[in-house]
Design a protein around this motif. Structure first.
Motif, mmCIF file in Angstrom:
data_model
loop_
_atom_site.group_PDB
_atom_site.id
_atom_site.type_symbol
_atom_site.label_atom_id
_atom_site.label_comp_id
_atom_site.label_asym_id
_atom_site.label_seq_id
_atom_site.Cartn_x
_atom_site.Cartn_y
_atom_site.Cartn_z
ATOM 1 N N GLU A 135 0.860 -1.188 0.000
ATOM 2 C CA GLU A 135 0.000 0.000 0.000
ATOM 3 C C GLU A 135 0.889 1.229 0.000
ATOM 4 O OE1 GLU A 135 -1.834 -1.118 3.775
ATOM 5 O OE2 GLU A 135 -1.289 0.865 4.516
ATOM 6 N N TYR A 136 0.284 2.363 -0.313
ATOM 7 C CA TYR A 136 1.038 3.620 -0.381
ATOM 8 C C TYR A 136 0.476 4.560 0.674
ATOM 9 C CZ TYR A 136 2.931 1.832 -4.718
ATOM 10 O OH TYR A 136 3.580 1.060 -5.653
ATOM 11 N N GLN A 137 1.322 4.877 1.653
ATOM 12 C CA GLN A 137 0.852 5.688 2.786
ATOM 13 C C GLN A 137 1.297 7.145 2.628
ATOM 14 O OE1 GLN A 137 2.454 3.681 6.228
ATOM 15 N NE2 GLN A 137 0.903 2.063 6.127
ATOM 16 N N PRO A 138 0.446 8.070 3.058
ATOM 17 C CA PRO A 138 0.788 9.495 2.899
ATOM 18 C C PRO A 138 1.979 9.893 3.773
ATOM 19 C CG PRO A 138 -1.224 9.209 4.187
ATOM 20 C CD PRO A 138 -0.862 7.856 3.660
ATOM 21 N N GLY A 161 -2.881 15.668 -6.138
ATOM 22 C CA GLY A 161 -2.286 14.350 -5.888
ATOM 23 C C GLY A 161 -2.030 14.131 -4.412
ATOM 24 N N ALA A 162 -1.484 15.159 -3.753
ATOM 25 C CA ALA A 162 -1.114 15.006 -2.343
ATOM 26 C C ALA A 162 -2.349 14.884 -1.448
ATOM 27 C CB ALA A 162 -0.258 16.196 -1.909
ATOM 28 N N LEU A 163 -3.391 15.663 -1.735
ATOM 29 C CA LEU A 163 -4.615 15.558 -0.921
ATOM 30 C C LEU A 163 -5.280 14.198 -1.140
ATOM 31 C CD1 LEU A 163 -6.334 19.065 -1.310
ATOM 32 C CD2 LEU A 163 -5.240 18.142 0.748
ATOM 33 N N ALA A 164 -5.372 13.777 -2.394
ATOM 34 C CA ALA A 164 -6.023 12.493 -2.680
ATOM 35 C C ALA A 164 -5.270 11.352 -1.996
ATOM 36 C CB ALA A 164 -6.097 12.272 -4.190
ATOM 37 N N GLU A 440 17.970 19.956 -16.231
ATOM 38 C CA GLU A 440 17.736 21.200 -15.473
ATOM 39 C C GLU A 440 16.249 21.536 -15.356
ATOM 40 O OE1 GLU A 440 20.289 24.199 -14.874
ATOM 41 O OE2 GLU A 440 21.558 22.508 -14.380
ATOM 42 N N SER A 441 15.401 20.769 -15.992
ATOM 43 C CA SER A 441 13.951 20.989 -15.840
ATOM 44 C C SER A 441 13.401 20.287 -14.606
ATOM 45 C CB SER A 441 13.201 20.505 -17.091
ATOM 46 O OG SER A 441 13.545 21.316 -18.186
ATOM 47 N N GLY A 442 14.238 19.514 -13.934
ATOM 48 C CA GLY A 442 13.804 18.936 -12.668
ATOM 49 C C GLY A 442 13.592 17.440 -12.715
ATOM 50 N N PHE A 443 12.948 16.925 -11.674
ATOM 51 C CA PHE A 443 12.699 15.488 -11.573
ATOM 52 C C PHE A 443 11.496 15.262 -10.678
ATOM 53 C CE2 PHE A 443 15.787 16.808 -8.446
ATOM 54 C CZ PHE A 443 15.198 16.372 -7.266
ATOM 55 N N GLY A 444 10.998 14.026 -10.724
ATOM 56 C CA GLY A 444 9.748 13.728 -10.021
ATOM 57 C C GLY A 444 8.596 14.093 -10.931
ATOM 58 N N ARG A 445 7.427 13.623 -10.603
ATOM 59 C CA ARG A 445 6.267 13.847 -11.474
ATOM 60 C C ARG A 445 5.051 14.292 -10.667
ATOM 61 N NH1 ARG A 445 9.787 13.980 -14.526
ATOM 62 N NH2 ARG A 445 10.103 12.793 -16.442
ATOM 63 N N ILE A 446 4.250 15.157 -11.288
ATOM 64 C CA ILE A 446 2.907 15.437 -10.791
ATOM 65 C C ILE A 446 1.936 14.886 -11.837
ATOM 66 C CG2 ILE A 446 3.546 17.423 -9.380
ATOM 67 C CD1 ILE A 446 2.561 19.239 -11.684
ATOM 68 N N LEU A 452 0.422 10.643 -8.208
ATOM 69 C CA LEU A 452 -0.163 10.207 -6.939
ATOM 70 C C LEU A 452 0.905 9.523 -6.088
ATOM 71 C CD1 LEU A 452 -3.606 8.786 -8.115
ATOM 72 C CD2 LEU A 452 -3.281 10.643 -6.480
ATOM 73 N N ARG A 453 1.682 8.638 -6.717
ATOM 74 C CA ARG A 453 2.705 7.896 -5.949
ATOM 75 C C ARG A 453 3.774 8.826 -5.402
ATOM 76 N NH1 ARG A 453 2.616 4.248 -10.394
ATOM 77 N NH2 ARG A 453 0.951 2.772 -10.009
ATOM 78 N N GLU A 454 3.961 9.962 -6.055
ATOM 79 C CA GLU A 454 4.967 10.921 -5.594
ATOM 80 C C GLU A 454 4.677 11.393 -4.170
ATOM 81 O OE1 GLU A 454 8.388 12.158 -6.337
ATOM 82 O OE2 GLU A 454 7.435 12.003 -8.310
ATOM 83 N N PHE A 455 3.408 11.362 -3.785
ATOM 84 C CA PHE A 455 3.024 11.924 -2.480
ATOM 85 C C PHE A 455 2.648 10.843 -1.467
ATOM 86 C CE2 PHE A 455 2.446 15.234 -5.652
ATOM 87 C CZ PHE A 455 3.389 16.121 -5.148
ATOM 88 N N ALA A 456 3.200 9.656 -1.661
ATOM 89 C CA ALA A 456 2.953 8.558 -0.728
ATOM 90 C C ALA A 456 4.177 7.655 -0.694
ATOM 91 C CB ALA A 456 1.729 7.772 -1.183
#
Ligand code: NDP
Length: 497
Positions: A135-138, A161-164, A440-446, A452-456
């Motif tokens: 499972e993915y926990q906040p 994503g983070a609220l959901a 240089e544009s960054g990393f991680g995804r929204i 969604l997985r980024e915030f859990a």
């Protein structure tokens, strides 16, 4: 009350951050300015609110997020008008921005349980007596730091994503758009009045820095590459993970079999919408020789019809005007030619559409983010050269391809996080697609499942359901059992593929 300040420049007076319209200097509104202590207090409140928010479960959160989505739709004109007032953005650009924000809220709310919820994993033969659960926990509290150019959709991406996922949020809007940021927070509180699940803290860059150090579980930053590095450095002090959505220098490739007029129309929209102040805005076009002249003519014709003060709004941040002017002057000094606009294009607070050709690869118009309504068009031999020139950039956010036969193959080879084929910027409007860059544009995804997985945090649990037949993870295994394990291993994995 309407006060007039230097256009666009936010000021702090008597503990209030005052935001002004970049075109007129009229006050757009004022919000209380935070300091380090109040940022820590907000994060502490959010930590408690997160426990309540998590207790609502997937369905409880989904219902409330969908109600908030509906509220945004009901008040779309009001919010677009407020955005116009604060950033100078044309009303219709605001409407389109909110449309994308609504899509992301809706998608995240509907899919969070499927993507993040508990599931049983298929068992593995060597540990057949154990069942796996995932499972993915906040994280608890997410700090969201947002820019001014799209003050609604850029924060709503990580916020939805983070609220959901079950987190509470402390949101630091850009100092240029605190009023829109506060509107988002207040409207959410109408739907969720019980606890401060979404709060804003306002101020200048130091407030963003304080948020990174205030005990949040993760920071989602959207803004310039330079500030992204500062945010990472601040987060590194406490090993706080970050998502960095930073700048870009996106390219459009036009292949020989493209619909040239459609490509020109999309190029003008991609380059000039929001007066070019778009992280995924098209700033460079690479066009193959056989269609180059037609493409340039069509772009000039279409961009020439755009009116400054109407479709082309003001440049929100006054200091950006200097950067845009420098880029145009540098391109012209190095041998580039303006086929539209040019040296006189900058007339504060506006910049008229500017199309440049023959701009050398070492000029800032090709290398650095311009963030204005300018487009360079470069003639290339073939798609191969276009890909090579596109990828010769430290940035790698989005991009576009116009063509038929090879368009998707070209899109795959662009070193970016997203590409639109036969359109521009479209990937930002699809709730099920991840959004983010490379280099240089960054990393991680929204957005989407990755957003969604980024915030859990993934949480793995194994549960024994029977006695072990081949006990490996115990000191009580016998030499005979170890032999059996080797035998089983040879049987299962010992054959050459
Ligand atoms: P900035 O990097 O200047 O600011 C972004 C946010 O960071 C603001 O809220 C800012 O606050 C805050 N901040 C400033 N200094 C610090 C600090 N030391 N620590 C923590 N936070 C800080 O970006 P802009 O607002 O000018 O936005 C434009 C940039 O954003 C462009 O480069 C654009 O490409 C990029 N962008 C990227 C997107 C993406 O998804 N990849 C989307 C949209 C924009 P303050 O405003 O108060 O200084």
């Amino acid at each position: 009350m309407t006060a007039t300040h230097a256009p666009g420049l936010p000021v702090i007076e008597d503990g209030q951050l005052i935001s002004t319209n970049p075109a007129t200097g009229a006050e757009a509104g004022r919000v209380p300015a935070a300091d380090e202590k109040s940022v820590i207090a907000a994060v502490d409140r959010a930590r408690e609110a997160a426990v309540w928010w998590q207790s609502l479960g997937w369905e409880g959160r989904k219902t409330r997020l969908l109600r908030w989505r509906t509220l945004l739709v009901e008040r779309i004109e009001e919010l677009a008008e407020l955005t116009r007032l604060e950033t100078g953005k044309p009303l219709n650009d605001g409407i389109i921005e909110i449309t994308a924000a609504v899509e992301h809220l809706d998608w995240a709310a509907r899919h969070a349980k499927r993507v993040l919820g508990p599931r049983r994993m298929r068992t593995r033969l060597l540990l057949a007596e154990h069942v796996g659960h995932l499972e993915y926990q906040p994280f608890g509290v997410i700090g969201v730091i947002g820019p001014w150019n799209y003050p609604i959709v850029t924060p709503i991406g990580p916020i939805s994503g983070a609220l959901a996922a079950g987190n509470a949020i402390v949101f630091k809007p850009s100092e240029y758009t605190p009023v829109v940021g506060q509107w988002l927070v207040d409207s959410f509180a109408e739907i969720v009045p019980e606890h401060p699940v979404l709060q804003a803290v306002h101020g200048l860059g130091d407030v963003g820095g304080a948020l990174c150090r205030a005990g949040v579980g993760k920071v989602a930053f959207t803004g310039s590459t330079a500030t992204g590095k500062k945010v990472m450095a601040a987060c590194a002090e406490n090993l706080i993970p970050v998502v960095i959505e930073a700048g870009g220098k996106d390219a459009l490739i036009v292949d020989a079999d493209a619909d040239v007029r459609a490509a020109a129309e999309a190029a003008v929209w991609g380059a000039m919408t929001n007066a070019g102040q778009t992280c995924i805005g098209i700033e460079r076009a690479y066009v193959v020789e056989p269609v180059y002249d037609r493409f340039v003519a069509a772009v000039v014709e279409k961009a020439g019809k755009l009116r400054t003060g109407e479709e082309i709004g003001p440049i929100t941040m006054p200091k950006q005007l200097e950067i845009i002017r420098d880029h145009i002057e540098d391109a012209l000094a190095k041998g580039g030619r303006a086929v539209l606009g040019g040296a006189d294009a900058v007339s504060p607070p506006y910049v008229s559409p500017t199309v440049l050709v023959d701009v050398p690869a070492n000029s800032s118009e090709i290398r650095d983010e311009t963030f204005g309504p300018t487009l360079t068009i470069t003639k290339v031999r073939d798609a191969e050269e276009a890909i090579q020139k596109t990828n010769d950039s430290p940035y790698g956010l989005g991009g576009a391809v116009f063509g038929k036969k090879d368009a998707i193959r070209i899109a795959r080879r662009m070193r970016t996080g997203m590409v639109a084929v036969n359109g521009t910027l479209t990937f930002v409007g699809m709730g099920n697609l991840p959004f983010g860059g490379v280099g240089e544009s960054g990393f991680g995804r929204i957005h989407g499942e990755d957003g969604l997985r980024e915030f859990a945090r993934p949480k793995a649990i194994t549960v024994r359901r029977a006695k072990s037949l081949l006990p490996a993870m115990t000191f009580e295994r016998t030499p005979a059992q170890v032999k059996q394990i080797i035998k089983a291993l040879r049987l299962l994995y010992g054959r050459k593929p």
